[in-house]
Design a protein around this motif. Structure first.
Motif, PDB file in Angstrom:
ATOM      1  N   GLN A   6       0.850  -1.187   0.000  1.00 50.19           N
ATOM      2  CA  GLN A   6       0.000   0.000   0.000  1.00 50.19           C
ATOM      3  C   GLN A   6       0.888   1.240   0.000  1.00 50.19           C
ATOM      4  OE1 GLN A   6      -2.535  -0.758   3.493  1.00 50.19           O
ATOM      5  NE2 GLN A   6      -4.222  -0.977   2.052  1.00 50.19           N
ATOM      6  N   TYR A   7       0.547   2.185  -0.866  1.00 44.92           N
ATOM      7  CA  TYR A   7       1.336   3.407  -1.012  1.00 44.92           C
ATOM      8  C   TYR A   7       0.495   4.633  -0.686  1.00 44.92           C
ATOM      9  CZ  TYR A   7       4.654   0.537  -3.663  1.00 44.92           C
ATOM     10  OH  TYR A   7       5.554  -0.424  -4.050  1.00 44.92           O
ATOM     11  N   ALA A   8       1.160   5.639  -0.099  1.00 46.06           N
ATOM     12  CA  ALA A   8       0.540   6.951   0.064  1.00 46.06           C
ATOM     13  C   ALA A   8       1.443   7.958  -0.632  1.00 46.06           C
ATOM     14  CB  ALA A   8       0.383   7.301   1.539  1.00 46.06           C
ATOM     15  N   VAL A   9       0.838   8.872  -1.366  1.00 47.36           N
ATOM     16  CA  VAL A   9       1.599   9.915  -2.054  1.00 47.36           C
ATOM     17  C   VAL A   9       1.088  11.266  -1.564  1.00 47.36           C
ATOM     18  CG1 VAL A   9       2.334  10.882  -4.262  1.00 47.36           C
ATOM     19  CG2 VAL A   9       1.852   8.422  -4.073  1.00 47.36           C
ATOM     20  N   ILE A  10       1.994  12.063  -1.004  1.00 50.08           N
ATOM     21  CA  ILE A  10       1.622  13.367  -0.455  1.00 50.08           C
ATOM     22  C   ILE A  10       2.111  14.458  -1.405  1.00 50.08           C
ATOM     23  CG2 ILE A  10       1.900  14.947   1.494  1.00 50.08           C
ATOM     24  CD1 ILE A  10       2.426  12.495   3.261  1.00 50.08           C
ATOM     25  N   GLU A  59      -1.675  15.053  13.719  1.00 50.44           N
ATOM     26  CA  GLU A  59      -2.932  14.382  14.057  1.00 50.44           C
ATOM     27  C   GLU A  59      -3.722  14.010  12.812  1.00 50.44           C
ATOM     28  OE1 GLU A  59      -3.795  13.153  16.965  1.00 50.44           O
ATOM     29  OE2 GLU A  59      -1.812  13.873  17.570  1.00 50.44           O
ATOM     30  N   ALA A  60      -3.639  14.864  11.788  1.00 54.93           N
ATOM     31  CA  ALA A  60      -4.346  14.570  10.533  1.00 54.93           C
ATOM     32  C   ALA A  60      -3.766  13.326   9.875  1.00 54.93           C
ATOM     33  CB  ALA A  60      -4.249  15.765   9.594  1.00 54.93           C
ATOM     34  N   LEU A  61      -2.429  13.216   9.859  1.00 54.69           N
ATOM     35  CA  LEU A  61      -1.790  12.041   9.272  1.00 54.69           C
ATOM     36  C   LEU A  61      -2.053  10.792  10.104  1.00 54.69           C
ATOM     37  CD1 LEU A  61       1.680  13.386   8.068  1.00 54.69           C
ATOM     38  CD2 LEU A  61      -0.382  12.992   6.723  1.00 54.69           C
ATOM     39  N   ARG A  62      -2.044  10.965  11.404  1.00 55.14           N
ATOM     40  CA  ARG A  62      -2.327   9.827  12.296  1.00 55.14           C
ATOM     41  C   ARG A  62      -3.746   9.302  12.052  1.00 55.14           C
ATOM     42  NH1 ARG A  62       0.371   8.648  17.059  1.00 55.14           N
ATOM     43  NH2 ARG A  62       1.229  10.766  17.152  1.00 55.14           N
ATOM     44  N   ALA A  63      -4.688  10.233  11.882  1.00 51.06           N
ATOM     45  CA  ALA A  63      -6.090   9.865  11.661  1.00 51.06           C
ATOM     46  C   ALA A  63      -6.271   9.119  10.330  1.00 51.06           C
ATOM     47  CB  ALA A  63      -6.967  11.118  11.675  1.00 51.06           C
ATOM     48  N   LEU A  64      -5.403   9.412   9.363  1.00 50.17           N
ATOM     49  CA  LEU A  64      -5.470   8.728   8.069  1.00 50.17           C
ATOM     50  C   LEU A  64      -4.828   7.342   8.118  1.00 50.17           C
ATOM     51  CD1 LEU A  64      -4.546  11.675   5.665  1.00 50.17           C
ATOM     52  CD2 LEU A  64      -6.762  10.531   5.837  1.00 50.17           C
ATOM     53  N   ARG A  67       0.709   5.369   9.178  1.00 53.42           N
ATOM     54  CA  ARG A  67       1.751   4.415   9.608  1.00 53.42           C
ATOM     55  C   ARG A  67       1.486   3.012   9.078  1.00 53.42           C
ATOM     56  NH1 ARG A  67       1.537   3.892  15.992  1.00 53.42           N
ATOM     57  NH2 ARG A  67       1.311   6.138  15.869  1.00 53.42           N
ATOM     58  N   ASN A  68       0.265   2.760   8.603  1.00 55.67           N
ATOM     59  CA  ASN A  68      -0.076   1.434   8.086  1.00 55.67           C
ATOM     60  C   ASN A  68       0.332   1.233   6.630  1.00 55.67           C
ATOM     61  OD1 ASN A  68      -1.348   0.715  10.554  1.00 55.67           O
ATOM     62  ND2 ASN A  68      -3.197   1.814   9.934  1.00 55.67           N
ATOM     63  N   PHE A  69       0.809   2.304   5.981  1.00 57.33           N
ATOM     64  CA  PHE A  69       1.218   2.183   4.585  1.00 57.33           C
ATOM     65  C   PHE A  69       2.664   1.702   4.505  1.00 57.33           C
ATOM     66  CE2 PHE A  69      -2.527   4.718   4.310  1.00 57.33           C
ATOM     67  CZ  PHE A  69      -3.062   4.437   3.053  1.00 57.33           C
ATOM     68  N   ASP A  70       2.942   0.878   3.513  1.00 55.88           N
ATOM     69  CA  ASP A  70       4.290   0.316   3.356  1.00 55.88           C
ATOM     70  C   ASP A  70       5.293   1.379   2.925  1.00 55.88           C
ATOM     71  OD1 ASP A  70       3.726  -2.654   3.717  1.00 55.88           O
ATOM     72  OD2 ASP A  70       2.304  -2.135   2.130  1.00 55.88           O
ATOM     73  N   VAL A  71       4.855   2.256   2.021  1.00 61.31           N
ATOM     74  CA  VAL A  71       5.730   3.300   1.485  1.00 61.31           C
ATOM     75  C   VAL A  71       4.946   4.599   1.391  1.00 61.31           C
ATOM     76  CG1 VAL A  71       7.202   4.032  -0.438  1.00 61.31           C
ATOM     77  CG2 VAL A  71       6.948   1.586   0.076  1.00 61.31           C
ATOM     78  N   ASP A  92       8.598   9.967  12.681  1.00 65.25           N
ATOM     79  CA  ASP A  92       8.175   9.860  14.082  1.00 65.25           C
ATOM     80  C   ASP A  92       7.009   8.888  14.244  1.00 65.25           C
ATOM     81  OD1 ASP A  92       8.581  10.770  16.806  1.00 65.25           O
ATOM     82  OD2 ASP A  92       6.636  11.751  16.629  1.00 65.25           O
ATOM     83  N   LEU A  93       6.149   8.826  13.225  1.00 62.44           N
ATOM     84  CA  LEU A  93       4.992   7.941  13.290  1.00 62.44           C
ATOM     85  C   LEU A  93       5.356   6.488  12.948  1.00 62.44           C
ATOM     86  CD1 LEU A  93       2.213  10.169  11.647  1.00 62.44           C
ATOM     87  CD2 LEU A  93       2.407   9.519  14.052  1.00 62.44           C
ATOM     88  N   GLY A  94       6.578   6.279  12.484  1.00 58.30           N
ATOM     89  CA  GLY A  94       7.041   4.913  12.231  1.00 58.30           C
ATOM     90  C   GLY A  94       6.709   4.354  10.866  1.00 58.30           C
ATOM     91  N   VAL A  95       6.587   5.221   9.854  1.00 53.79           N
ATOM     92  CA  VAL A  95       6.339   4.740   8.488  1.00 53.79           C
ATOM     93  C   VAL A  95       7.557   3.920   8.033  1.00 53.79           C
ATOM     94  CG1 VAL A  95       6.031   5.456   6.082  1.00 53.79           C
ATOM     95  CG2 VAL A  95       4.818   6.663   7.914  1.00 53.79           C
TER      96      VAL A  95
END
Length: 220
Positions: A6-10, A59-64, A67-71, A92-95
């Protein structure tokens, strides 16, 4: 069967949206994030999820569930401060893996120091590819592997045609290694010394940058 990554792109600028579209096209789950709601709406029909959020808000990133995304790819363009802060928060969130787009060498050094797993220089790399292609039209692609080593795709032409790898002797002459020969849709990843080259073949060559430059100039 292993779960697909799973990927997230910011950052949904040209680079970020291109990465998100490509990953989605390859069948991966992609979360697209941008502070601009219009940008997220434009890509919402292509990726798995698209969310408008401030990536500098922990907090916004935590709510999304970031940290559960692989990359996570941080493709924020102009705002260097936001790029750095976002990277810090993700770390810090452990990505597990963080790839970040950098605008300059200095920006890239800062990103590496604060924990980016890979720093990407799309503008610089594209400029490098264009320059190599202009200098030698036989060079189809050029990718920097490290400060000292690169890999290039060279179209077989001129004096290369009809010769085999042993006759070209690229390793002895230029200190570079032919990793593969691409012929149409087929890729020969373990070419033999007696493999003869024909029109349309592409050599995939790795070596030190200075040696690759000598090779390019020799077969301009």
């Amino acid at each position: 069967m292993a779960a697909k990554k799973q990927y997230a792109v910011i950052g949904m600028g040209r680079f970020g949206s291109s990465v998100a579209k490509a990953l989605s096209g390859m069948g991966f789950d992609v979360l697209a994030i941008d502070a601009d709601e219009q940008r997220t709406q434009e890509i919402s029909g292509i990726v798995t999820h698209a969310v408008s959020a401030d990536s500098t808000d922990e907090e916004a990133l935590r709510a999304l569930g970031i940290r559960n995304f692989d990359v996570v790819v941080v493709a924020i363009g102009e705002d260097i401060q936001a790029s750095i802060l976002t990277t810090l928060i993700l770390k810090d969130l452990g990505v597990p893996a963080i790839l970040v787009k950098a605008k300059s060498e200095l920006h890239g050094k800062v990103l590496s120091k604060i924990g980016a797993d890979k720093v990407i220089y799309p503008e610089r790399d594209m400029g490098m590819r264009v320059a190599h292609h202009l200098a030698s039209p036989n060079i189809l692609d050029y990718i920097e592997l490290s400060p000292d080593y690169s890999i290039l795709d060279m179209k077989v032409s001129g004096t290369m045609l009809g010769k085999n790898l042993q006759e070209l002797n690229i390793r002895a002459k230029y200190g570079c290694n032919v990793m593969a020969i691409r012929r149409g849709e087929e890729m020969n990843i373990s070419p033999r010394a007696e493999d003869r080259l024909i029109e349309g073949d592409v050599l995939v060559i790795v070596g030190r940058k200075d040696n690759l430059t000598k090779l390019e100039m020799a077969y301009q």
